[in-house]
Design a protein around this motif. Sequence first.
Motif, short mmCIF file in Angstrom:
data_model
loop_
_atom_site.label_atom_id
_atom_site.label_comp_id
_atom_site.label_asym_id
_atom_site.label_seq_id
_atom_site.Cartn_x
_atom_site.Cartn_y
_atom_site.Cartn_z
N TYR A 1 0.84 -1.21 0.00
CA TYR A 1 0.00 0.00 0.00
C TYR A 1 0.87 1.25 0.00
O TYR A 1 0.57 2.23 -0.68
CB TYR A 1 -0.96 -0.02 1.20
CG TYR A 1 -2.14 -0.96 0.96
CD1 TYR A 1 -3.38 -0.48 0.60
CD2 TYR A 1 -1.97 -2.35 1.07
CE1 TYR A 1 -4.45 -1.34 0.36
CE2 TYR A 1 -3.02 -3.21 0.83
CZ TYR A 1 -4.27 -2.71 0.47
OH TYR A 1 -5.31 -3.57 0.22
N LYS A 2 2.00 1.19 0.78
CA LYS A 2 2.90 2.36 0.81
C LYS A 2 3.44 2.62 -0.59
O LYS A 2 3.46 3.75 -1.08
CB LYS A 2 4.07 2.09 1.77
CG LYS A 2 3.72 2.28 3.22
CD LYS A 2 5.00 2.23 4.05
CE LYS A 2 4.64 1.91 5.49
NZ LYS A 2 5.38 0.80 6.06
N LEU A 3 3.88 1.54 -1.23
CA LEU A 3 4.46 1.68 -2.57
C LEU A 3 3.42 2.21 -3.56
O LEU A 3 3.71 3.06 -4.41
CB LEU A 3 4.97 0.32 -3.08
CG LEU A 3 6.23 -0.17 -2.40
CD1 LEU A 3 6.55 -1.61 -2.81
CD2 LEU A 3 7.40 0.75 -2.77
N PHE A 4 2.21 1.69 -3.40
CA PHE A 4 1.13 2.12 -4.30
C PHE A 4 0.86 3.62 -4.13
O PHE A 4 0.74 4.36 -5.11
CB PHE A 4 -0.13 1.29 -4.00
CG PHE A 4 -1.29 1.67 -4.85
CD1 PHE A 4 -1.30 1.41 -6.22
CD2 PHE A 4 -2.40 2.30 -4.30
CE1 PHE A 4 -2.38 1.78 -7.01
CE2 PHE A 4 -3.48 2.66 -5.08
CZ PHE A 4 -3.46 2.41 -6.45
N GLN A 5 0.81 4.06 -2.88
CA GLN A 5 0.55 5.49 -2.63
C GLN A 5 1.65 6.36 -3.24
O GLN A 5 1.38 7.39 -3.86
CB GLN A 5 0.44 5.73 -1.13
CG GLN A 5 -0.81 5.11 -0.53
CD GLN A 5 -0.95 5.34 0.97
OE1 GLN A 5 -0.30 6.20 1.53
NE2 GLN A 5 -1.80 4.54 1.60
N GLN A 6 2.87 5.88 -3.05
CA GLN A 6 4.03 6.63 -3.62
C GLN A 6 3.89 6.75 -5.13
O GLN A 6 4.08 7.80 -5.72
CB GLN A 6 5.30 5.84 -3.34
CG GLN A 6 6.20 6.46 -2.31
CD GLN A 6 7.34 5.50 -2.00
OE1 GLN A 6 7.85 4.81 -2.89
NE2 GLN A 6 7.71 5.46 -0.73
N ARG A 7 3.58 5.62 -5.73
CA ARG A 7 3.47 5.57 -7.19
C ARG A 7 2.39 6.55 -7.68
O ARG A 7 2.59 7.28 -8.65
CB ARG A 7 3.14 4.13 -7.58
CG ARG A 7 2.92 3.90 -9.01
CD ARG A 7 3.90 2.86 -9.57
NE ARG A 7 3.84 2.89 -11.01
CZ ARG A 7 3.25 1.96 -11.73
NH1 ARG A 7 2.71 0.92 -11.14
NH2 ARG A 7 3.24 2.06 -13.04
N ILE A 8 1.26 6.55 -7.00
CA ILE A 8 0.15 7.43 -7.42
C ILE A 8 0.58 8.89 -7.31
O ILE A 8 0.31 9.70 -8.20
CB ILE A 8 -1.10 7.15 -6.56
CG1 ILE A 8 -1.65 5.76 -6.83
CG2 ILE A 8 -2.19 8.20 -6.83
CD1 ILE A 8 -2.15 5.52 -8.25
#
Length: 744
Positions: free
Chosen positions: A582-589
């Motif tokens: 989820y952290k990585l996903f948020q960063q990516r977004i």
Amino acid sequence: MMNTLRLQFRFLVPLVLTLVAAAYLALPLLDSVTLRWFSRDLTLRGALVTNTLSDSLAAALQEGGDLRLQGLFIRAVQDERLVAVGLCKLNGELLQRSAAYPMDLGCAHARELFAEVVPKLPLAGGMVHVGVHPVMVEGSHQADLVLLHDLSFVERRSQDTQKYLIAFMAALGVIIALITVVVAQLSWRGWVSGARALLRGEGLVTPLLNQRELAPLAADFRERLRDLEDAYRRSLDREDHWDPERLRALLRSQLRGDELIVVSNREPYIHEKGDGGVVCKRPASGLVTAVEPVMRACSGTWIAHGSGGADRQVVDRQDRVMVPPGSDEYTLRRIWLTPEEEQGYYYGFANEGLWPLCHVAHVRPVFRESDWEAYRRVNERFADAVVAEARSEDPVVLVQDYHFALLPALIRKRLPRATILTFWHIPWPNPESFGICPWRNELLEGLLGSTIIGFHTRFHCKNFMETVDRNLEARIEVEHSTITSNKQTTLVESYPISIAWPDEAERAAWPSVADCRSAVRSRLGLPADHKLAVGVDRFDYTKGILERIHAVERMLEKHPDWVGRFSLLQVAAPSRSELDEYKLFQQRIRQVTERVNTRFGRPGCLAVYLLAEHHEHAAVNELYRAADVCVVTSLHDGMNLVCKEFIAARDDEQGVLLLSRFAGAAAELTEALIVNPYHVEESADALLKAITMPAPEQRERMGNLRITVRDYNVFRWAGRMLADAARWRLRERIEARMQRPSHD
Ligand code: F6P
């Protein structure tokens, strides 16, 4: 077509008959009019004859020659129409008459008859016209000539006329009939296609209406038609109407007011420490959105993980608190988890294992032994809580979601007579995908402790039954949709979840759409006519947030005229943020948002506004009402309730829903623009279509969507499940009675 023709003939046959009947009724009038005409002709003719004979008559009178008069009369009556002639002196004496002149027709009588409108007299079986004409000699009135003309020809002509008139009327009727049929066919077709075109908002019925001056009139006409159509739709009987009252009635009548216990991981109200003390929040959760109104309607106890920082502060000694705050409609029983339990059961097994396992979102599931242990322990702890809260041996327990796959069997062991309804809020994968879970059999056996297992769609039911078939020794009856395992029969059924339809009072409290539009745009510093799409999601990789930003980017690439005139406002409520994925996903977004804004942002206007924070329901509702488009592009979703909330918020029947075909809701909400979120080109084109959709089309689509969501609401969802449960309980009671040993 045949029906239209039949209808027209049903109208036309009476038309022809009416015309013929009218002709019949008109005949006496026609007779009397023609008789008068002929009578007038005969009078004129008589005057002419008298004029012609005047000199001869004067000479005969002077000479006093009766024979001469006779000769004159004999010649006169040789005219086929002249039946008889008589000559009257001025004193009324009949001086001379021809042979056929009736004896009883004196001069006075003849003059009386002549004064009538139609002077006639029956004579020898027929009718004669009586004319009395002065015989003038050098300006002096010498005598009167009485002429009796045959009238039978009038009757003959009248009969001929009658025949012609009736034939003419019948022919006229047939011609009118044919013309009417043809014209009606042509104009009906024209009208229908014109009306359709109007309703589609494509064009107007005729070139005349295409004129610019008539456009407001046409728009008004279109509006009226739609209003009528809407009123009609709304007036249709809603036999299957579900509301809180009906749900309560069902509980009272079919479940004898039995106790209702809900179990879920996420609690419906979270108490947090705020600046001014404790604040109460509603979490961003589809499950809570759906189940909370049901609990408010039915009362009972909701058991959930107490996850809020101030949750302990507000509960009583049994860890209970009445909710909703202020109206105290049901009990919330909180379960406290240790950080290790929460880590293993919630973050680990549920959200790193089962969540990606069930969602086809191409994130690899992680299965750890320690997580599984925590998951089992927590399920047992919730089972303890259910037993502790149950006031009877056969409560109705609603187990919610993938956090509690083991719970049904654990409850069944301790409360064998309980009715356990388990609802799986996320998709169920195919047997191959599910097969990678090391504890698949334990999960399936746990779930089969349920009386009923519900999924959003038939497809998920089918996947579940195939998974059981592949992994367990169980009897599966596809026809009845049941699975029997360990002597327990479970019904597997689809119950598409929904929301509570907002009532009058709730809607009345909403700010107007115009106010919402201007409030949201002015907060962002955007002009009033700026087109806005909104996305409202948990910050989760299954929601297709990345794909929707890509779609916005592609749309602006293809249509640069929209740069600076269109934006996406994405609300992403932080969720499961402890997890790396989820952290990585948020960063990516965040990175992608920045990149797109660098390319397509303009001073004072971003292409994508990312609001990564929790929004309360009122704030989300304001966004829904302010938006031109709501974008739901889940890569895989059990149902997705954001789209239904958006529809419920749009009582102005405007706004376009762009919906992923991989959300369960796509099966129900067919008037949305359905897209494959993996296909960026298709999504970009749909986005353009959404922001340029004419208002009438929006109204038509939204009007239908609103009827669907209003009727297929969450009370229907719960009601159908509880009604099935009631039937099941009844069946079990009857079976138990039949198996009891007889004491006779
Ligand atoms: O919509 C699926 C779902 O799992 C709900 O059942 C759940 O409440 C929601 O997502 C939110 O997830 P979480 O409770 O983990 O924040």
